[in-house]
Design an enzyme around this catalytic site. Structure first.
Site, PDB file in Angstrom:
ATOM      1  N   LYS A   1     -14.079  -4.469   7.346  1.00  0.00           N
ATOM      2  CA  LYS A   1     -13.701  -5.303   6.200  1.00  0.00           C
ATOM      3  C   LYS A   1     -14.657  -6.457   5.978  1.00  0.00           C
ATOM      4  CE  LYS A   1     -10.761  -8.238   9.066  1.00  0.00           C
ATOM      5  NZ  LYS A   1      -9.519  -8.991   9.176  1.00  0.00           N
TER       6      LYS A   1
ATOM      7  N   HIS B   1      -5.555  -1.326  -4.750  1.00  0.00           N
ATOM      8  CA  HIS B   1      -6.054  -0.271  -3.873  1.00  0.00           C
ATOM      9  C   HIS B   1      -6.976   0.632  -4.662  1.00  0.00           C
ATOM     10  CE1 HIS B   1      -2.433  -1.687  -1.774  1.00  0.00           C
ATOM     11  NE2 HIS B   1      -3.191  -1.514  -0.715  1.00  0.00           N
TER      12      HIS B   1
ATOM     13  N   HIS C   1      -8.292  -1.474   0.489  1.00  0.00           N
ATOM     14  CA  HIS C   1      -7.343  -2.525   0.096  1.00  0.00           C
ATOM     15  C   HIS C   1      -8.181  -3.726  -0.311  1.00  0.00           C
ATOM     16  CE1 HIS C   1      -4.013  -0.972   2.813  1.00  0.00           C
ATOM     17  NE2 HIS C   1      -5.056  -0.493   3.452  1.00  0.00           N
TER      18      HIS C   1
ATOM     19  N   ASP D   1      -2.933  -7.859  -5.232  1.00  0.00           N
ATOM     20  CA  ASP D   1      -3.323  -6.691  -4.456  1.00  0.00           C
ATOM     21  C   ASP D   1      -3.925  -5.602  -5.339  1.00  0.00           C
ATOM     22  OD1 ASP D   1      -3.534  -5.358  -2.114  1.00  0.00           O
ATOM     23  OD2 ASP D   1      -1.392  -4.988  -1.836  1.00  0.00           O
TER      24      ASP D   1
ATOM     25  N   ARG E   1       6.886 -11.491   4.936  1.00  0.00           N
ATOM     26  CA  ARG E   1       6.471 -11.285   6.319  1.00  0.00           C
ATOM     27  C   ARG E   1       7.119 -12.346   7.183  1.00  0.00           C
ATOM     28  NH1 ARG E   1      -0.053 -10.141   5.557  1.00  0.00           N
ATOM     29  NH2 ARG E   1       0.238  -8.431   4.076  1.00  0.00           N
TER      30      ARG E   1
ATOM     31  N   CYS F   1       0.783  -1.235   0.000  1.00  0.00           N
ATOM     32  CA  CYS F   1       0.000   0.000   0.000  1.00  0.00           C
ATOM     33  C   CYS F   1       0.820   1.293   0.000  1.00  0.00           C
ATOM     34  CB  CYS F   1      -1.034  -0.007   1.119  1.00  0.00           C
ATOM     35  SG  CYS F   1      -0.624  -0.978   2.559  1.00  0.00           S
TER      36      CYS F   1
ATOM     37  N   GLN G   1       0.775 -11.185  -3.308  1.00  0.00           N
ATOM     38  CA  GLN G   1      -0.632 -10.844  -3.162  1.00  0.00           C
ATOM     39  C   GLN G   1      -1.176 -10.364  -4.496  1.00  0.00           C
ATOM     40  OE1 GLN G   1      -0.139  -7.754  -0.099  1.00  0.00           O
ATOM     41  NE2 GLN G   1      -1.461  -9.026   1.185  1.00  0.00           N
TER      42      GLN G   1
END
Length: 611
Positions: free
Chosen positions: A440, A360, A486, A358, A338, A309, A356
């Site tokens: 979420k 945004h 996200h 991902d 991670r 992000c 990911q």
RNA sequence: GCCACCGUAGCUCAGCUGGUAGAGCAGACGAUUCGUAAUCGUCCGGUCGAGGGUUCGAAUCCCUCCGGUGGCUCCA
């Protein structure tokens, strides 16, 4: 037989009926049987270890457990012994007797049982139940006794042990478990057992466990040569082999084209960023335990990115944004790292480096509901393309400790819930379960042995736009804070792949199969024809090869079968003569000889339909 | 990270209470040319996860570390 789709029994959206069924389980006889079996087990353990301290022993899905504090670790032999003794006790037809007692009596009765004393304190103060969950009202204390064993327990139990089938119980494993799930408290030994109405049901359950093992993505990953994890590279780091990589590529190509045609813009961002970036974003505050240690580069600290992000935000901030520019949707297959504690790593499902899918979204308040609708519908469509229709949806709302304007929270929660309703997705509400920075929706599915894994997540972020002071210029000429969402649909390529493998037990739909067809010449004199067929298949866009080994046809079929190749095309004298291929499917079905063109039509159709 | 168990050839596994390793499959080579789930033969292949210790001698016993499995905890 048909194709090897697996029907998930407990793989459904949690509807109200299901919730009712869940409550019913706790009133069911099976629940009482299991709970009672836990007591019987505790008796057997106490007989073997008279000084043992007992903790709690509830019924759970498929069985029961009981936690003990014992003088030494349990061995498999102990379990056999305890299990045998349980059968004896059960055969004794001992009644279960309930008795209400005062806290004072209870303390006396359990004076040698510190865990029970702690429970009594919790119950008496009206504070907490056996799981440490807050209670609404002060409960009445009760004990249940059978034979020589008495436990602090609210029940319910069977009338007497004859209701338990001694042939339908089995002790499964012993595992460590923290007292009250708190890692600062003592580690107890938990014995897991299973119990059923009768032997047949138990055997069916055990068979299901075996079946689950057969579709374990770690085993299939090796058997089909899809991926590996090797010691020397590092724990939780995935090597994608060519066949696994092919599946990933197909997945990503599909993902890219769907995103492109739905108004996403692709971005690419680096794997590391300076410490100051992660300070601004707040990650070094609230995510540091999950980040790898920093790299020192010319005296500056850099961190491997745990999320994408901050980079996307900087792309947003690279110029002044007008309200007319919104919504912006930035998508990236972003590889993040991670730190996960070694004990939690698990095949492809829980790793330390993953990609990911991902994206945004940045939008105005008035666009927000539509943006959520859009992203939810988009995710459902993508998941359906991969054969997933059943999952659990969870809506998580504002926790006690949170940041951001409460009005924004309200609006966001309302948008999320409205979308779930609009698209008919049934969901469970996780009140207060949101992250501190926003509410979420999570979509989760179960793996082969019923473990739940998160797939998609759609979450608001009220924190980072503040941290990075994001703005757009509104119609009024003033700066406004955009909404930021996200979202990851497949979650991560690694986990999604693991779930795919288990979902299909390695028999991927044709469009995803790394090898779609194998041509099997019966004898060497059929080789030339086989190669010609392969060429035609390839020019038609199929992934195919000829099995040229000097093996018998049966062996080639067996190997293709084990590799779960969707189409086997046997070619021999007859096929050559008629310019045909003899089709066999991995299901065992044998459609037989057909013109090559006819086969290509069938294959093209199935690929287009993604089956 | 914590508890328990485990780590022998590419894979699956045997190797009892210590006497320096074995099978099947896979692989290579050769023979075989065969109609819907394993053709036959020969050969290759392991400093027994790593390091240290005990012992005349360790794959076997002890310690440390690494990795895996099942749980617990965590899972932005």
């Amino acid at each position: 037989m048909g194709r090897e789709f697996f029907v998930w029994e407990n793989f459904v959206i949690l509807s109200e009926e299901k919730m009712a069924a869940k409550e019913k389980y706790e009133e069911s006889e099976l629940f009482r049987i299991r709970h009672s079996a836990a007591h019987v087990m505790a008796q057997a353990v106490l007989e073997k270890f008279p000084g043992a301290k007992i903790a709690i022993g509830p019924a759970i899905d498929d069985g029961f457990y009981y936690d003990f504090d014992l003088p030494r670790p349990l061995t498999p032999e102990d379990l056999v012994e305890i299990e045998d003794r349980m059968r004896q006790i059960i055969r004794g037809k001992f009644p279960f007797v309930r008795k209400e007692i005062s806290a004072e009596e209870a303390r006396k009765l359990f004076r040698d049982q510190p865990y029970k004393l702690e429970l009594i304190d919790g119950l008496e103060s009206g504070g907490f139940d056996e799981n440490g969950e807050p209670l609404n009202e002060k409960p009445i204390l009760s004990t249940f006794s059978h034979d020589t064993f008495t436990d602090l327990c609210r029940g319910p139990h069977v009338k007497d042990t004859s209701e338990i089938d001694p042939e339908a119980i089995k002790l499964m494993s012993v595992a460590g478990a923290y007292w009250r799930g708190d890692e600062k408290r003592p580690m107890l030994q938990r014995i897991y057992g299973t119990a059923w109405y009768n032997k047949e049901e138990m055997e069916q359950y055990l068979w299901k466990l075996e079946e689950a093992k057969r579709r374990d993505h770690r085993k299939i990953g090796r058997d089909l040569d899809l991926f590996s994890i090797v010691d020397e590279v590092g724990a939780g780091l995935i090597l994608w082999h060519p066949k696994g990589a092919m599946i990933r590529k197909i997945t990503e190509d599909f993902w890219m084209s769907e995103h492109e045609r739905s108004g996403y813009q692709f971005v690419y961002t680096p794997h590391i960023g300076k410490a100051s970036l992660w300070e601004t974003s707040g990650h070094l505050n609230f995510f540091k335990e999950n980040m790898f240690s920093p790299l020192d580069i010319e005296g500056q600290q850099y961190y491997l990115k745990p999320m994408n992000c901050p980079f996307h935000i900087h792309i947003y901030k690279s110029q002044l944004r007008s309200y007319r520019d919104l919504p912006l949707r930035y998508a990236e297959k972003g590889t993040v790292y991670r730190y996960e504690r070694s004990g939690v790593l698990h095949g492809l499902m829980r790793v330390r480096g993953f990609t990911q899918d991902d994206a945004h979204h940045f939008c105005r308040e008035d666009q927000m509901p539509h943006e959520i609708d859009f992203v939810l519908e988009f995710s459902l469509n993508i998941l359906r393309a991969f054969g997933f229709n059943d999952f659990k949806a969870y809506l998580s709302t504002k926790p006690a400790k949170s940041e951001g304007d409460p009005a924004r929270w309200k609006a966001a929660e309302a948008a999320l819930e409205a979308s779930l309703k609009r698209y008919g997705v049934e969901y469970e509400l996780d009140e207060g379960g949101g992250a501190f920075y926003g509410p979420k929706i999570d979509l989760k599915i179960n793996d082969a042995i019923g473990r739940e894994w998160q797939l998609s997540t759609i979450q608001f972020d009220f924190n980072e736009p503040e941290c990075f002071d994001m703005n757009y210029i509104g119609e009024d000429g003033l700066p406004h804070r955009p909404y930021m969402v996200h979202r990851a649909l497949l979650g991560s390529m690694e986990r999604f792949f693991g779930i795919l493998i288990e979902h299909y037990a390695g028999a991927f739909p044709v469009w995803l199969s790394p090898i779609q067809a194998v041509v099997i010449p019966i004898a060497d004199r059929h080789l030339d024809y086989a190669k010609k067929v392969v060429e035609s298949l390839k020019s038609a866009g199929l992934r195919a090869y000829a099995d040229e080994r000097s093996e018998r046809m049966n062996a080639k079929i067996r190997d293709a079968q084990n590799q779960k190749i969707p189409y086997m095309l046997v070619v021999g004298d007859k096929e050559i003569e008629n310019n045909q291929v003899a089709l066999r499917l991995r299901s065992g079905e044998n459609p037989g000889p057909m013109a090559l063109e006819a086969f290509l039509d069938k294959a093209r159709q199935e690929i287009a339909k993604k089956i």
